[in-house]
Write an enzyme that holds these catalytic residues in place. Structure first.
Site, PDB file in Angstrom:
ATOM      1  N   GLY A 100      32.045  44.281  35.531  1.00 43.71           N
ATOM      2  CA  GLY A 100      33.054  45.068  36.220  1.00 43.71           C
ATOM      3  C   GLY A 100      33.051  44.836  37.711  1.00 43.71           C
ATOM      4  O   GLY A 100      33.575  43.836  38.222  1.00 43.71           O
ATOM      5  N   CYS A 101      32.440  45.762  38.435  1.00 50.79           N
ATOM      6  CA  CYS A 101      32.539  45.734  39.895  1.00 50.79           C
ATOM      7  C   CYS A 101      31.755  44.594  40.521  1.00 50.79           C
ATOM      8  O   CYS A 101      32.132  44.099  41.591  1.00 50.79           O
ATOM      9  CB  CYS A 101      32.104  47.081  40.458  1.00 50.79           C
ATOM     10  SG  CYS A 101      33.177  48.430  39.919  1.00 50.79           S
ATOM     11  N   VAL A 102      30.662  44.152  39.884  1.00 51.11           N
ATOM     12  CA  VAL A 102      29.940  42.989  40.408  1.00 51.11           C
ATOM     13  C   VAL A 102      30.816  41.750  40.304  1.00 51.11           C
ATOM     14  O   VAL A 102      30.973  40.991  41.275  1.00 51.11           O
ATOM     15  CB  VAL A 102      28.608  42.794  39.657  1.00 51.11           C
ATOM     16  CG1 VAL A 102      27.989  41.436  39.994  1.00 51.11           C
ATOM     17  CG2 VAL A 102      27.637  43.916  40.003  1.00 51.11           C
ATOM     18  N   THR A 153      33.827  41.920  42.742  1.00 47.67           N
ATOM     19  CA  THR A 153      33.416  41.753  44.136  1.00 47.67           C
ATOM     20  C   THR A 153      33.026  40.315  44.421  1.00 47.67           C
ATOM     21  O   THR A 153      33.379  39.766  45.480  1.00 47.67           O
ATOM     22  CB  THR A 153      32.250  42.708  44.440  1.00 47.67           C
ATOM     23  OG1 THR A 153      32.699  44.061  44.286  1.00 47.67           O
ATOM     24  CG2 THR A 153      31.734  42.501  45.853  1.00 47.67           C
TER      25      THR A 153
END
Length: 206
Positions: free
Chosen positions: A149-151, A154
Site C-alpha cells: 500500500g503506502c510503501v 511512496t
C-alpha cells in the site's frame, strides 16, 4: 514455470539505482492501527517494526535525517475522498482515535519532520518533495507499513519526483507475506532498489 527474476533481467528491468550523496530514512505509517489486536487493520508486522526501529536509531546516531508519516482525517469531513470509500476501515485514522497514534519505537523525536497524509503516497498533497529538495536529500531509505500500500505508492512517487527510493525489505511489513514479496519483486524490477537491513545500515555508515 517461468523464472521471474531471469525474465525481468532479459527484459531490461531491475537496473540498480544505488544511493546518492544525501540519504534520509522515511518511516511510513508505523502506528498502533497495525499492532493493536482490536484494530481491523491488525497485521503480523512486529519484526518489520523492530527492524525499522533499528534503522531509525542507527540513522540518528550517525546524524542522518529521519522523517515520519502519519494518516489523519478530521471527523465529519470528506478528507481521503475515494480512498476512504474504497477502504472504510481507514476510519481508524480519524483524529482522536488512538489507533492512529505513533508507537513507542520508532516514534518521532522533537525536531524530526512529520508528514501528515490522506492518501497512500507520502508525496500526494503534502510538502514532502519540497522539504526534501530544500534539505538537499536525494535518497530515501523507505521503511514502514504496508508494503503493498503506502510503501509501494511512496516509493513509486519518490522515483517520479527524482529521489532515489531504496526500500528496506525486512523493515517493511504487510498483512500476508505473499503481498509483501510480490510487491517487493515488482518495486525492485521497475521503481526502486530493494535491499535488506544490513545493506541499509551500511549506507548510513559511510
Amino acid at each position: 514455470m517461468k523464472d521471474l527474476a531471469e525474465d525481468a533481467r532479459r527484459a531490461g528491468y531491475g537496473t540498480p539505482l544505488g544511493a546518492g550523496d544525501h540519504p534520509a530514512v522515511l518511516v511510513i505509517d508505523i502506528c498502533a492501527a497495525y499492532l493493536d489486536d482490536d484494530s481491523p487493520l491488525r497485521a503480523p508486522v512486529e519484526s518489520a517494526v523492530a527492524a525499522a526501529a533499528t534503522l531509525v536509531n542507527h540513522a540518528r546516531a550517525k546524524g542522518f535525517p529521519v522523517i515520519f508519516t502519519r494518516v489523519a482525517y478530521r471527523p465529519g469531513t470528506s478528507e481521503g475522498g475515494l480512498f476512504r470509500r474504497k477502504v472504510p476501515t481507514l476510519a481508524v485514522f480519524e483524529e482522536g482515535n488512538p489507533l492512529g497514534d505513533f508507537i513507542d519505537d520508532p516514534a518521532p523525536l522533537p525536531g524530526e519532520s512529520i508528514i501528515t497524509k490522506q492518501y497512500p503516497s507520502a508525496f500526494h498533497g503534502t510538502p514532502l518533495a519540497a522539504n526534501l529538495t530544500a534539505d538537499r536529500i536525494d535518497t530515501l531509505l523507505i521503511t514502514g507499513l504496508t508494503t503493498s500500500g503506502c510503501v509501494r505508492a511512496t516509493a513509486t512517487d519518490a522515483l517520479q519526483h527524482g529521489f532515489r527510493p531504496l526500500v528496506v525489505a525486512d523493515a517493511c511489513g504487510d498483512r500476508d507475506p505473499r503481498l509483501h514479496d510480490a510487491n517487493l519483486y515488482d518495486l525492485n524490477a521497475k521503481y526502486a532498489d530493494v535491499l535488506n537491513l544490513a545493506a541499509a545500515l551500511d549506507i548510513l555508515t559511510r
